[in-house]
Design a protein around this motif. Structure first.
Motif, short mmCIF file in Angstrom:
data_model
loop_
_atom_site.label_atom_id
_atom_site.label_comp_id
_atom_site.label_asym_id
_atom_site.label_seq_id
_atom_site.Cartn_x
_atom_site.Cartn_y
_atom_site.Cartn_z
N ASP A 215 -14.90 2.51 9.83
CA ASP A 215 -13.79 2.14 8.96
C ASP A 215 -12.94 1.03 9.57
O ASP A 215 -12.72 0.99 10.78
CB ASP A 215 -12.90 3.37 8.71
N ARG B 36 -9.88 9.59 -5.48
CA ARG B 36 -9.14 10.08 -4.32
C ARG B 36 -9.36 11.58 -4.14
O ARG B 36 -9.29 12.34 -5.11
CB ARG B 36 -7.64 9.84 -4.50
N SER C 121 -5.61 -2.77 -7.64
CA SER C 121 -6.53 -3.11 -6.55
C SER C 121 -5.78 -3.28 -5.24
O SER C 121 -6.23 -2.80 -4.19
CB SER C 121 -7.30 -4.38 -6.89
N VAL D 155 -5.20 4.22 4.51
CA VAL D 155 -4.81 3.03 5.26
C VAL D 155 -3.86 3.46 6.37
O VAL D 155 -2.93 4.22 6.12
CB VAL D 155 -4.08 2.06 4.30
N GLY E 284 -5.16 -0.14 -3.59
CA GLY E 284 -6.36 0.64 -3.24
C GLY E 284 -6.75 1.61 -4.34
O GLY E 284 -7.32 2.67 -4.06
N SER F 246 -13.36 5.05 2.21
CA SER F 246 -12.26 4.51 3.02
C SER F 246 -11.56 5.68 3.71
O SER F 246 -10.66 6.30 3.15
CB SER F 246 -11.29 3.76 2.10
N GLY G 159 -5.12 5.16 -0.18
CA GLY G 159 -6.30 4.49 0.35
C GLY G 159 -6.82 4.87 1.73
O GLY G 159 -7.82 4.31 2.17
N ASP H 149 -1.28 -4.98 5.86
CA ASP H 149 -2.10 -5.30 7.03
C ASP H 149 -1.63 -6.56 7.75
O ASP H 149 -2.27 -6.98 8.72
CB ASP H 149 -3.56 -5.51 6.59
N LYS I 173 0.87 -1.19 0.00
CA LYS I 173 0.00 0.00 0.00
C LYS I 173 0.90 1.23 0.00
O LYS I 173 1.26 1.76 1.06
CB LYS I 173 -0.89 0.01 1.25
N THR J 293 -10.08 7.86 -0.07
CA THR J 293 -10.67 7.40 -1.32
C THR J 293 -12.13 7.00 -1.08
O THR J 293 -12.53 6.70 0.06
CB THR J 293 -9.93 6.17 -1.87
N VAL K 150 -12.45 3.85 -7.98
CA VAL K 150 -11.93 4.63 -6.85
C VAL K 150 -11.63 6.07 -7.24
O VAL K 150 -11.00 6.34 -8.27
CB VAL K 150 -10.63 3.97 -6.31
#
Ligand SMILES: Cc1ncc(COP(=O)(O)O)c(C=O)c1O
Length: 426
Positions: free
Chosen positions: A326, A405, A395, A163, A398, A319, A161, A136, A110, A345, A403
């Motif tokens: 979330d 942003r 994908s 994240v 993200g 997201s 993303g 993750d 990511k 996003t 999608v």
């Protein structure tokens, strides 16, 4: 004066700066000069031999840039820093100091799309290879480590993303294998997350984004956390081995806990040359003075807009770690309690076509490839920043076809919502 350290707001304005000794100028002057006159021959020799600190030539050091370097080191809680021409230059010079041909590093999947390209393609020319791990899943980083692995690389808040990275968990993997953890802290800035407090060893920035904050200058920064023990570690010869360029000096021994920053400067920046113009350093310094105010407002505005989009009928998902629903909200509460940043996003029910239409119909949002401006910005990553990636990589990063942003600026959130609603209706 007491022993109490100044607070973050104070450091953002004052760290590294003092009234100019010769003129009294209060704002940091732009030292727009290529070179600096030596006191005498001995002074010149000691500067060239790294026996004295001082300025020779603005490719390597410059007094305006030095204020920026001290300021970001103070804000991140590092030992020293280096200002360079761009965020990519910061990543490159960091890897140049860590890696030899044939070496590897493990990176989070990511990341900003440009970093993914840089790592996958350009770095091959230096004989460096990247192994990708699941952001993750800290165990996936550990599984990718080999005897040639020299670093772990991640972003604190990942672009695009929304994240949040569990920096502490990745730092535990890095420490177990005695390799440094490099964190790109561009999206969070030290106002939201200070990676050294969670075990990172090196921080890099695209200062182009929130640090400069006004969409007017490209710049990058490398911050040395001073935590990694390079001395005696033959895997990192730039820091630990006698340097022929400097009469056999061992940088980690001579410069101790800022040996890495010195290596990036006197081996990387000196020889590869991506130096930051003092004018850009001046603009980025001005930006940093208001960083705490801006980052708070960016995050507050982003939360209002994200909440609105989350209940919009044209929107499939949002997201943004600031939203209670979330999947990264728990990590956000732990790592970034002041707010989850400006960038997030969302997915449009109408897919790729709807994404392309939305960016064309927005008026207040600028459709462009940047984040971290006072202005609100929008991009459709699949057709722009991430277009070189395969569908699977898109994908994973993200940046799937549906999608969009947003980088939420400092405008009134009601105006941003009205613009989004209008464009979604159209
Ligand atoms: C997270 C992140 N890192 C690095 C970069 C590269 O920075 P620059 O464009 O200043 O080279 C970017 C640029 O968008 C970014 O978003």
């Amino acid at each position: 004066m007491t022993d109490r350290l100044p607070g973050f707001n104070t450091l953002a304005i004052h760290a590294g700066a003092a009234p100019d000794a010769s003129t009294g100028a209060r704002a940091t002057p732009i030292y727009q000069t290529t070179s600096f006159v030596f006191d005498d021959v001995d002074h010149a020799a000691s500067l060239f031999g790294l026996q004295a600190f001082g300025n020779i030539y603005s490719r390597i050091t410059n007094p305006t840039n030095a204020v920026l370097e001290e300021r970001i080191a103070a804000l991140e809680g590092g030992t020293a820093a280096l200002a360079v021409a761009s965020g990519h230059a910061a990543e490159f010079l960091t890897m140049h100091a860590l890696m030899q041909p044939g070496d590897e590093f493990v990176a989070s999947n990511k990341l900003y799309g440009g970093s993914i390209n840089q790592f996958n393609h350009s770095y091959k020319n230096f004989g460096w290879s990247v192994a990708w791990a699941d952001n993750d899943d800290p165990a996936s980083f550990e599984a990718a480590i080999t005897p040639r692995t020299k670093a772990i690389f991640c972003e604190s808040i990942a672009n695009p993303g929304g994240v949040i990275t569990d920096i502490k968990a990745l730092s535990e993997v890095a420490k177990k294998h005695n390799i440094p953890l490099v964190v790109d802290n561009t999206m969070a800035t030290p106002y939201l997350i200070r990676p050294f407090e969670h075990g990172a060893d090196i921080v890099v920035h695209s200062a182009t984004k929130f640090l400069g904050g006004h969409g007017n200058s490209i710049g990058g920064l490398i911050v040395d956390g001073g935590s990694f023990q390079w001395a005696g570690d033959a895997r990192y010869p730039m820091m630990s081995q006698p340097r022929p360029e400097y009469s056999g000096m061992v940088l980690a021994e001579t410069f101790g806990n800022f040996g890495f920053a010195i290596a990036c400067r006197v081996l990387g920046l000196r020889d590869l040359g991506p130096s930051l113009s003092p004018f850009n350093a001046f603009l980025i310094l001005n930006g940093i003075e208001t960083l705490p105010l801006r980052m708070q407002r960016h995050s507050d505005n982003a939360l209002v807009v994200a909440k609105h989009l989350a209940q919009h009928e044209a929107v499939a998902w949002v997201s943004y770690p600031g939203l209670e629903t979330d999947r990264y909200h728990a990590l956000a509460k732990r790592y970034t309690p002041n707010g989850a940043g400006a960038v997030f996003t969302f997915g449009l029910k109408g897919g790729y076509e709807a994404g392309v239409k939305l960016v064309s119909n927005l008026q207040l949002f600028s459709h462009l490839a940047n984040i971290g401006d006072t202005r609100s910005l929008v991009i459709h990553p699949a057709s722009t920043t991430h277009r070189q990636l395969t569908d699977a990589q898109k994908s994973a990063a993200g940046a799937g076809p549906e999608v969009v942003r947003l980088s939420i600026g400092l405008e009134d959130p009601a105006d941003l919502i009205e613009d989004l609603d209008g464009a979604l209706r159209a």
